[in-house]
Design a protein around this motif. Structure first.
Motif, PDB file in Angstrom:
ATOM      1  N   GLY A  86     -11.280  34.397 107.188  1.00 16.78           N
ATOM      2  CA  GLY A  86     -10.401  34.214 108.197  1.00 16.78           C
ATOM      3  C   GLY A  86     -10.811  33.066 109.258  1.00 16.78           C
ATOM      4  O   GLY A  86     -12.013  32.944 109.048  1.00 16.78           O
ATOM      5  N   PRO A  87      -9.806  32.611 109.980  1.00 17.83           N
ATOM      6  CA  PRO A  87     -10.357  31.903 111.060  1.00 17.83           C
ATOM      7  C   PRO A  87     -10.946  32.675 112.105  1.00 17.83           C
ATOM      8  O   PRO A  87     -10.728  33.607 112.209  1.00 17.83           O
ATOM      9  CB  PRO A  87      -8.922  31.035 111.473  1.00 17.83           C
ATOM     10  N   PRO A  88     -12.058  31.811 112.860  1.00 21.79           N
ATOM     11  CA  PRO A  88     -12.557  32.524 113.921  1.00 21.79           C
ATOM     12  C   PRO A  88     -11.451  32.708 114.982  1.00 21.79           C
ATOM     13  O   PRO A  88     -10.310  32.334 115.381  1.00 21.79           O
ATOM     14  CB  PRO A  88     -13.571  31.696 114.582  1.00 21.79           C
ATOM     15  N   ASN A  89     -11.662  34.125 115.747  1.00 19.26           N
ATOM     16  CA  ASN A  89     -10.941  34.473 116.683  1.00 19.26           C
ATOM     17  C   ASN A  89     -11.116  33.332 118.144  1.00 19.26           C
ATOM     18  O   ASN A  89     -12.021  32.739 118.208  1.00 19.26           O
ATOM     19  CB  ASN A  89     -11.042  35.693 117.452  1.00 19.26           C
ATOM     20  N   GLY A 437      -4.784  32.495  86.581  1.00 20.24           N
ATOM     21  CA  GLY A 437      -3.538  32.464  87.295  1.00 20.24           C
ATOM     22  C   GLY A 437      -4.063  31.709  88.807  1.00 20.24           C
ATOM     23  O   GLY A 437      -4.945  31.161  88.973  1.00 20.24           O
ATOM     24  N   VAL A 438      -3.263  31.983  89.755  1.00 21.33           N
ATOM     25  CA  VAL A 438      -3.429  31.659  91.076  1.00 21.33           C
ATOM     26  C   VAL A 438      -3.654  32.940  92.001  1.00 21.33           C
ATOM     27  O   VAL A 438      -3.124  33.906  91.790  1.00 21.33           O
ATOM     28  CB  VAL A 438      -2.453  30.890  91.618  1.00 21.33           C
ATOM     29  N   ARG A 439      -4.461  32.692  93.024  1.00 18.59           N
ATOM     30  CA  ARG A 439      -4.705  34.103  94.109  1.00 18.59           C
ATOM     31  C   ARG A 439      -4.466  33.225  95.474  1.00 18.59           C
ATOM     32  O   ARG A 439      -5.121  32.419  96.038  1.00 18.59           O
ATOM     33  CB  ARG A 439      -6.152  34.508  93.822  1.00 18.59           C
ATOM     34  N   ALA A 440      -3.566  33.914  96.080  1.00 13.06           N
ATOM     35  CA  ALA A 440      -3.337  33.968  97.571  1.00 13.06           C
ATOM     36  C   ALA A 440      -3.931  34.989  98.258  1.00 13.06           C
ATOM     37  O   ALA A 440      -3.590  35.889  98.197  1.00 13.06           O
ATOM     38  CB  ALA A 440      -1.997  33.753  97.820  1.00 13.06           C
ATOM     39  N   CYS A 441      -4.873  34.757  99.196  1.00 18.25           N
ATOM     40  CA  CYS A 441      -5.541  35.904 100.048  1.00 18.25           C
ATOM     41  C   CYS A 441      -5.106  35.596 101.505  1.00 18.25           C
ATOM     42  O   CYS A 441      -5.607  34.783 102.206  1.00 18.25           O
ATOM     43  CB  CYS A 441      -7.073  35.866  99.643  1.00 18.25           C
ATOM     44  N   PHE A 442      -4.513  36.623 101.876  1.00 23.13           N
ATOM     45  CA  PHE A 442      -3.885  36.684 103.250  1.00 23.13           C
ATOM     46  C   PHE A 442      -4.883  37.379 104.238  1.00 23.13           C
ATOM     47  O   PHE A 442      -4.602  38.523 104.644  1.00 23.13           O
ATOM     48  CB  PHE A 442      -2.485  37.177 103.290  1.00 23.13           C
ATOM     49  N   THR A 443      -5.998  36.648 104.597  1.00 23.33           N
ATOM     50  CA  THR A 443      -7.115  37.229 105.483  1.00 23.33           C
ATOM     51  C   THR A 443      -7.144  36.166 106.680  1.00 23.33           C
ATOM     52  O   THR A 443      -8.231  35.890 107.268  1.00 23.33           O
ATOM     53  CB  THR A 443      -8.377  37.394 104.854  1.00 23.33           C
ATOM     54  N   ASN A 444      -6.118  35.589 107.026  1.00 26.07           N
ATOM     55  CA  ASN A 444      -5.845  34.727 108.022  1.00 26.07           C
ATOM     56  C   ASN A 444      -4.861  35.122 109.237  1.00 26.07           C
ATOM     57  O   ASN A 444      -3.766  35.248 108.937  1.00 26.07           O
ATOM     58  CB  ASN A 444      -5.375  33.336 107.551  1.00 26.07           C
ATOM     59  N   HIS A 445      -5.441  35.329 110.528  1.00 30.82           N
ATOM     60  CA  HIS A 445      -4.572  35.954 111.409  1.00 30.82           C
ATOM     61  C   HIS A 445      -3.551  35.093 112.140  1.00 30.82           C
ATOM     62  O   HIS A 445      -2.598  35.492 112.682  1.00 30.82           O
ATOM     63  CB  HIS A 445      -5.672  36.461 112.518  1.00 30.82           C
TER      64      HIS A 445
END
Length: 476
Positions: A86-89, A437-445
């Motif tokens: 994820g991006p930094p806060n 396949g493809v992987r999208a990982c939603f760990t980005n606030h």
């Protein structure tokens, strides 16, 4: 005049340029290239010999702006979804700046009294999130891989008599560690580094939900015992890297109790979703582990590096790492902790400060909300894949990893390249059950519903072009 310090005027000028740079970077994120094409000539210029006389403050800032930033992957872009990163806060740059200024060496408390208490505060809070008892101890590490390595070292010290003195150099049956075929490579790496050996790592099969098969685990332990080997440790996973699956932690904890095995949980990806009460049923078994890996630089959005190891019985962690050194001896203090006695490092940076500062500034609820939002976005994306003709889920969406394939696309790598080149999104490759396949990982606030829908729209367009026998035109 000290040649390594700034004057009052230079300090004010540097501060103004830094604030302007951070502000410009923040404002430009949404329109920035996620994966910039490196200017190889400019980057090669960074290899020039170090100058005998410095280039000066303004030239340095110019080089940051003109070479370093354009040559850096924009991990804070809202559609950077390739990895569990994820991006930094928002408070992170300021906390990091102060930590650099005071430069605390977080080894024994006399060199870093406030830092010692701050790290203790962070660790006690994280232990409470996991559900560990008051006697738990821990340490912040450089990341999840190091935390897992240190956990297995702790388990060796606990389960192998006289390990401090003779290590594995003894005439005994080999130790065996068990993990799943979906486990992170850090488990194999730790076994190799610690001398356990890859031949003594059992990769247990998974069920149809990509979770460790507990029956297969039990059979493997029983077989190894019959063969005269020494089952010793199980590494379960709370959030596998590929699919986000969560091993049946309670069932594995029951088996470890029955067989007297150390249970380590790799929770680097998923365990901090325990901030949400709704995840307790899925992940509550984390509280039964002997040790657990967490990654504040993932779901707490701290800048790299900030991993964490927690050990249920804190005395076992100290027993593994404490050594006497007369020149480092200071009086014990019930408020303070000598972290040199809880890990392999002596010189340690103030990693806890950026974690503590962010939680203080924003509050636990803010992180809970951000993480719940990523879970919701992953579910939305998963539903979009299921509903779209030509898109197919490769695994259930348990946490925030969404694995899918596109019908008619044999080379998913080219699709990933197209999406990155068009600045639609940076997604990653995945192999699930032997299928690519493809992987999208939603760990980005920073990711929004609009970002999810944009990616789905582009994928549906790709399927439509594919059905007509054409590749999509990025210009349209």
């Amino acid at each position: 005049m000290n040649e390594l310090l700034l004057t009052d005027d230079e300090r004010a000028h540097a501060g103004a340029r830094l604030v302007a740079l951070l502000d410009s970077y923040e404002r430009g994120l949404a329109e920035a290239d996620i994966l910039p094409v490196p200017d190889r000539a400019q980057l090669a210029g960074l290899l020039a010999p170090m100058p005998d006389k410095g280039i000066g403050l303004d030239a340095l800032f110019d080089r940051w702006e003109d070479v370093v930033l354009p040559g850096s992957t924009t991990v804070a872009h809202p559609r950077f979804l390739a990895y569990v990163l994820g991006p930094p806060n928002g408070v992170a740059p300021y906390a990091e700046a102060l930590a650099a200024a005071i430069n605390q060496n977080c080894n024994f408390w006399q060199l870093s009294p406030a830092a010692s208490v701050v790290e203790r505060s962070v660790l006690e809070w994280l232990a409470s999130v996991v559900g560990f008892p008051a006697g738990a101890k821990g340490i912040l590490t450089g990341g999840g891989s190091l935390a897992t390595l240190q956990a297995l070292a702790t388990a060796l010290h606990d389960r192998v008599p006289d390990f401090h003195a003779s290590g594995l150099q003894r005439d005994h049956a080999p130790l065996v560690v068990y993990t799943s075929v979906e486990a992170h490579r850090s488990v194999d790496k730790a076994a190799a580094i610690l001398g356990v050996g890859l031949d003594n790592v059992r990769h247990i099969a998974t069920d149809d939900r990509h979770r460790m098969d507990v029956s297969a685990l039990r059979r493997a332990v029983e077989q190894d015992r019959r063969n005269g080997l020494r089952p010793w440790c199980v590494v379960a996973t709370c959030g596998t890297v590929s699919t986000g699956s969560v091993d049946p932690l309670d069932a594995i904890a029951d088996l470890c109790s029955d067989e007297d095995l150390w249970l380590h949980v790799d929770g680097a990806y998923g365990a901090l979703f325990l901030l949400s009460e709704g995840m307790r049923e899925l992940m509550g078994g984390c509280a039964r582990a002997d040790s657990i890996t967490l990654d504040p630089h993932k779901l707490l959005y701290a800048p790299l590096e900030a991993g964490c190891l927690l050990v249920r019985d804190g005395a076992k962690l100290r027993d593994a790492y404490a050594f006497d050194s007369s020149y480092l001896t200071v009086a014990e203090d019930p408020l303070m902790t000598d972290y040199m006695d809880y890990g392999p490092q002596l010189s340690r940076s103030f990693k806890a400060f950026k974690v503590w500062s962010a939680v203080q500034a924003f509050g636990v609820e803010a992180f809970r909300s951000a993480n719940e939002r990523t879970l919701e976005l992953a579910q939305r994306f998963g539903r979009g894949v299921q509903e779209a003709e030509g898109l197919r889920l490769l695994a259930p969406v348990v946490l925030t990893a969404v694995c899918f394939s596109v019908d008619g696309v044999e080379d998913h790598a080219s699709l990933l390249e197209e999406l990155a080149a068009e600045n639609v999104a940076l997604l990653g490759p995945v192999v699930v059950g032997g299928e690519r396949g493809v992987r999208a990982c939603f760990t980005n606030h920073r990711t929004s519903v609009g970002d999810v829908d944009l990616i789905l729209e582009r994928l549906r367009g790709r399927v439509a072009f594919q059905a007509r026998g054409f590749a999509p035109d990025p210009a349209n």
